[in-house]
Design a protein around this motif. Structure first.
Motif, short mmCIF file in Angstrom:
data_model
loop_
_atom_site.label_atom_id
_atom_site.label_comp_id
_atom_site.label_asym_id
_atom_site.label_seq_id
_atom_site.Cartn_x
_atom_site.Cartn_y
_atom_site.Cartn_z
N GLY A 226 -16.80 -14.20 -7.26
CA GLY A 226 -17.15 -13.25 -8.22
C GLY A 226 -18.28 -13.71 -9.18
O GLY A 226 -18.55 -12.74 -9.91
N ILE A 227 -18.73 -14.75 -9.07
CA ILE A 227 -20.09 -15.00 -9.94
C ILE A 227 -21.18 -13.99 -9.65
O ILE A 227 -21.74 -13.55 -10.87
N ALA A 228 -21.64 -13.76 -8.44
CA ALA A 228 -22.84 -12.99 -8.06
C ALA A 228 -22.44 -11.47 -8.78
O ALA A 228 -23.55 -11.05 -9.50
N PRO A 229 -21.37 -10.84 -8.69
CA PRO A 229 -21.10 -9.49 -8.91
C PRO A 229 -21.16 -9.53 -10.30
O PRO A 229 -21.34 -8.55 -11.15
N LEU A 230 -20.57 -10.59 -10.85
CA LEU A 230 -20.49 -10.66 -12.55
C LEU A 230 -21.98 -10.61 -13.14
O LEU A 230 -22.03 -9.87 -14.27
N LEU A 340 -17.16 -15.49 -17.20
CA LEU A 340 -18.01 -16.51 -16.50
C LEU A 340 -17.38 -17.85 -16.78
O LEU A 340 -17.49 -18.72 -15.73
N GLN A 341 -16.99 -18.13 -17.83
CA GLN A 341 -16.34 -19.40 -18.10
C GLN A 341 -15.39 -19.70 -17.09
O GLN A 341 -15.14 -20.86 -16.54
N ILE A 342 -14.36 -18.61 -16.98
CA ILE A 342 -13.38 -18.94 -16.02
C ILE A 342 -13.75 -18.92 -14.69
O ILE A 342 -13.25 -19.78 -13.82
N ALA A 343 -14.81 -18.20 -14.27
CA ALA A 343 -15.34 -18.27 -12.96
C ALA A 343 -16.19 -19.32 -12.51
O ALA A 343 -16.23 -19.93 -11.33
N ALA A 344 -16.54 -20.17 -13.36
CA ALA A 344 -17.67 -20.99 -13.11
C ALA A 344 -17.07 -22.26 -12.71
O ALA A 344 -15.95 -22.87 -12.94
N ALA A 345 -17.88 -23.03 -11.94
CA ALA A 345 -17.61 -24.21 -11.41
C ALA A 345 -17.94 -25.34 -12.44
O ALA A 345 -18.74 -25.35 -13.02
N ASP A 346 -16.82 -26.15 -12.49
CA ASP A 346 -17.14 -27.27 -13.73
C ASP A 346 -18.14 -27.89 -13.40
O ASP A 346 -18.82 -28.57 -14.45
N ARG A 347 -18.62 -28.40 -12.12
CA ARG A 347 -19.99 -29.17 -11.76
C ARG A 347 -21.16 -28.42 -11.91
O ARG A 347 -22.18 -29.12 -11.68
#
Length: 433
Positions: A226-230, A340-347
């Protein structure tokens, strides 16, 4: 039922976040003042709205050059140190801009070059700040912290132009730029004097020189579904919705009573609309799908820009349109930031937010150049009609994307936004370090 106000202000319990937020607010006012004085001075000295529109491009285009690198650095090095370096550059360039007004009447190229440098300093600081917020406050306060960030940004868009218009008329561009430079110091001092906060740097500075580590940072940032389409949706929305601000110099220049106060009044309308929407967003996120919020935001943008296309010379309609446009802007981009904050990887938060900056400011930079050029070639009415149609098509894609089997932005669009956590995962005490 719990009051909304206390929960919205809960992030302010944490001392480091509180000081950085207030310092950032002063810097946002400074940035708004610089943007207005540069744009207005170019418009006044060249009498060309298309050249004045390039100021928006100059402030936003450094994202293409520096944002990804600053995001990778934020994941490898001290986020506090990166913000301190970025703010130091901002203060230095602000001083240079002030001196350029003091010693001579700078040409448009000089002002655009210095505006580019100001944008570069903000680009270095932004990913590190955004990636730090989730570590400076507990999980339950994250949504409130990002809302306060948005509120401070939009409030600065009201206060900054008002200060700039008064100083330009009552004093001079030099006094205006000098005041903006002084307003950048609180954040510099807050970063300098605050203790180093504990944030785990996921990749470590020893790997910073490795090109493979940089590729891994970017790959990990994009690995989450979902990051790329977001990000693509953010770029699309910023391009169409920025038409209002990009064509503001043309609106003002077309009026016989054009002056700095009129320019500031419309900017204040835009910022006021942003603030008015913020209190409603919390309830909207609990009650509606994020796709619905974004579709309503794009639809409101289409209507407000369409109204400008019909009556670009009617001051009351123009003010109302800027009010609605500002509210739509906040609904769209505060929602995408939380998604984006929800979908982002913590690292890889730094890289994720740098990619977000590239897409958002990329759309603004491209829009600033193309909307000004389109206006010079086709006039205000036609240009606003094109922008309105683009916003309407984007809104339709959000509304009917499922039926057309289009992944318009990402898998989180069908979910209500929530940062609720369990007691086991939210045991952080207020931080008074």
């Amino acid at each position: 039922m719990e009051s909304i106000l206390p929960s919205a202000l809960n992030p302010l319990r944490h001392r480091t976040y509180r000081f950085l937020l207030l310092g950032g607010f002063a810097t946002n006012i400074s940035n708004s003042i610089f943007t207005m004085v540069v744009t207005w001075f170019i418009l006044e000295t060249t009498n060309r709205a298309d050249v004045a529109a390039l100021a928006q491009t100059a402030f936003s285009s450094p994202v293409f050059v520096f944002s990804l690198a600053s995001g990778v650095l934020a994941d490898h090095l001290s986020k506090r140190a990166l913000q301190l370096v970025g703010q130091s550059v901002f203060v230095a360039v602000g001083g240079a801009l002030s001196l350029s007004f003091f010693h001579a009447s700078p040409n448009a190229a000089t002002l655009l070059l210095l505006s580019f440098a100001l944008g570069a300093s903000g680009t270095l600081r932004a990913p590190a700040w955004q990636a730090s917020v989730a570590k400076l406050v507990p999980p339950n306060d994250c949504a409130g912290a990002y809302s306060l960030n948005t509120a401070g940004f939009n409030l600065a868009r009201i206060v900054g132009p008002g200060i700039a218009a008064w100083l330009v008329v009552a004093a001079s561009p030099f006094a205006t730029a000098l005041a903006a430079t002084l307003l950048a110091f609180p954040l510099f001092l807050a970063l300098l004097l605050s203790p180093e906060w504990e944030i785990h740097e996921p990749f470590g500075r020893e790997a910073l020189g490795s090109l493979r580590a940089w590729r891994m940072s970017i790959a990990e940032a994009l690995a989450r579904r979902g990051i790329a389409p977001l990000l693509a949706g953010v770029a699309n929305a910023s391009f169409w919705t920025c038409s209002t601000i990009a064509l503001l110099p043309a609106i003002v220049a077309a009026r016989p009573d054009a002056d700095a106060k009129l320019y500031a009044a419309l900017l204040i309308c835009y910022g006021s609309g942003s603030l008015l929407v913020l209190p409603m967003l919390g309830n909207a996120r609990r009650a509606a799908r994020s796709r619905t919020i974004l579709a309503i935001g794009m639809s409101c943008s289409a209507l407000s820009v369409g109204a400008l296309a019909l009556s670009p010379s009617d001051f009351s309609i123009v003010c109302a349109s800027f009010l609605v446009s500002g509210g739509a802007y906040t609904a769209i981009f505060s929602t995408t930031t939380l998604l984006l904050q929800i979908a982002a990887a913590d690292r890889a938060n730094g890289v994720v937010f740098s990619l977000y900056q590239i897409c958002f400011h990329g759309g603004v930079a491209l829009g600033g150049a193309l909307w000004g050029l389109a206006c010079a070639m086709n006039g205000l009415t036609t240009t606003f009609a094109i922008a309105s149609a683009g916003c309407a098509v984007s809104a339709s894609a959000l509304i009917f994307g499922d039926r057309l089997r289009l992944e318009t932005i990402g898998p989180y669009l069908g979910e209500r936004l929530s940062h609720e956590t369990t007691p086991e995962t939210d045991k952080m005490e207020p931080r008074d370090e």
